[in-house]
Write a protein that holds these residues in place. Structure first.
Motif, short mmCIF file in Angstrom:
data_model
loop_
_atom_site.label_atom_id
_atom_site.label_comp_id
_atom_site.label_asym_id
_atom_site.label_seq_id
_atom_site.Cartn_x
_atom_site.Cartn_y
_atom_site.Cartn_z
N GLY A 164 0.80 -1.22 0.00
CA GLY A 164 0.00 0.00 0.00
C GLY A 164 0.82 1.27 0.00
N ASN A 165 2.10 1.19 0.39
CA ASN A 165 2.94 2.39 0.37
C ASN A 165 4.35 2.07 -0.13
N LEU A 166 4.42 1.49 -1.33
CA LEU A 166 5.71 1.22 -1.95
C LEU A 166 6.40 2.53 -2.32
N GLU A 167 7.71 2.55 -2.22
CA GLU A 167 8.45 3.71 -2.68
C GLU A 167 8.28 3.83 -4.18
N GLU A 168 8.19 5.07 -4.67
CA GLU A 168 8.11 5.28 -6.11
C GLU A 168 9.40 5.95 -6.56
N TRP A 169 10.13 5.27 -7.42
CA TRP A 169 11.39 5.78 -7.95
C TRP A 169 11.18 6.30 -9.36
N LYS A 196 4.99 0.48 -19.39
CA LYS A 196 4.78 -0.56 -18.39
C LYS A 196 5.69 -0.24 -17.21
N PRO A 197 5.18 -0.24 -16.00
CA PRO A 197 6.04 0.08 -14.85
C PRO A 197 7.06 -1.03 -14.59
N PHE A 198 8.17 -0.63 -13.99
CA PHE A 198 9.20 -1.57 -13.55
C PHE A 198 9.07 -1.76 -12.04
N LEU A 199 9.51 -2.91 -11.57
CA LEU A 199 9.60 -3.17 -10.14
C LEU A 199 11.06 -3.35 -9.78
N TYR A 200 11.47 -2.79 -8.65
CA TYR A 200 12.81 -3.03 -8.14
C TYR A 200 12.69 -4.16 -7.13
N LEU A 201 13.38 -5.26 -7.41
CA LEU A 201 13.30 -6.46 -6.57
C LEU A 201 14.59 -6.67 -5.81
N ARG A 202 14.48 -7.17 -4.58
CA ARG A 202 15.64 -7.54 -3.78
C ARG A 202 15.63 -9.05 -3.62
N GLU A 249 13.95 -16.05 -2.60
CA GLU A 249 12.74 -15.23 -2.67
C GLU A 249 13.13 -13.85 -3.20
N TYR A 250 12.15 -13.18 -3.79
CA TYR A 250 12.33 -11.81 -4.26
C TYR A 250 11.27 -10.96 -3.60
N SER A 251 11.69 -9.84 -3.03
CA SER A 251 10.72 -8.93 -2.42
C SER A 251 10.72 -7.62 -3.21
N VAL A 252 9.55 -7.03 -3.37
CA VAL A 252 9.39 -5.78 -4.11
C VAL A 252 9.78 -4.62 -3.19
N GLU A 253 10.76 -3.84 -3.62
CA GLU A 253 11.23 -2.71 -2.83
C GLU A 253 10.66 -1.38 -3.31
N ALA A 254 10.50 -1.23 -4.64
CA ALA A 254 10.01 0.04 -5.18
C ALA A 254 9.38 -0.20 -6.55
N VAL A 255 8.58 0.77 -6.98
CA VAL A 255 7.96 0.72 -8.30
C VAL A 255 8.44 1.95 -9.08
N ILE A 256 8.69 1.77 -10.38
CA ILE A 256 9.16 2.86 -11.24
C ILE A 256 8.12 3.07 -12.33
N LYS A 257 7.44 4.22 -12.30
CA LYS A 257 6.37 4.51 -13.25
C LYS A 257 6.72 5.63 -14.22
N LYS A 258 7.75 6.43 -13.91
CA LYS A 258 8.12 7.57 -14.74
C LYS A 258 9.61 7.55 -15.02
N LYS A 259 9.99 8.25 -16.10
CA LYS A 259 11.41 8.42 -16.37
C LYS A 259 11.69 9.88 -16.71
N LEU A 260 12.90 10.29 -16.42
CA LEU A 260 13.38 11.61 -16.80
C LEU A 260 14.29 11.40 -17.99
N LEU A 261 13.91 11.94 -19.15
CA LEU A 261 14.64 11.73 -20.39
C LEU A 261 15.44 12.99 -20.72
N PHE A 262 16.77 12.83 -20.83
CA PHE A 262 17.66 13.91 -21.23
C PHE A 262 18.28 13.49 -22.56
#
Length: 128
Positions: A13-18, A70-76, A100-113
């Motif tokens: 319910g409160n995953l970090e968003e990277w 499509k969002p990415f997940l950061y897994l540990r 096991e893999y645990s979800v640490e953060a979700v990535i929904k946006k990118k900064l494009l340079f």
């Protein structure tokens, strides 16, 4: 083979968003040393429009914020070392590994340079 992926109860319910940072071209240091875990620059956003601005050394880059298709997940990955067959007289026993893999953060946006960096030139209005 199934790989279990879980979201821990305290993160649910409160995953970090990277945010993903995408640069076009190469990023090299003057000394050609590895860039891992190194400070590369300052990231700012303009007050009007929230345009990302990246300052690396004496260069400035302007970018844009994009939503990912499509969002990415950061897994540990957490795993126990497999048990050795040397413990057992019977070598027909399989080794046991608990990965096991645990979800640490979700990535929904990118900064494009994608534009070329512009040099930062300081003007001095020095008059004695």
């Amino acid at each position: 083979m199934q790989i279990p992926i879980q979201i821990s109860a305290e993160r649910e319910g409160n995953l970090e968003e990277w945010v993903l940072l995408e640069l076009q071209g190469d990023l090299e240091s003057r000394t050609h040393e590895e860039m891992k875990n190194k400070f590369i620059g300052d990231l700012h956003f303009t007050k009007q429009g929230g345009i990302p601005v990246l300052i690396i050394g004496h260069h400035i880059l302007y970018g844009k914020v994009q939503d990912l298709d499509k969002p990415f997940l950061y897994l540990r990955k957490t795993s126990d070392a497999p048990e050795s067959h040397e413990k057992y007289m019977d070598s027909t026993l399989p080794s046991v590994s608990n990965t096991e893999y645990s979800v640490e953060a979700v990535i929904k946006k990118k900064l494009l340079f994608k534009t070329r960096p512009k040099p930062i030139i300081a003007s001095t209005n020095y008059s004695p």
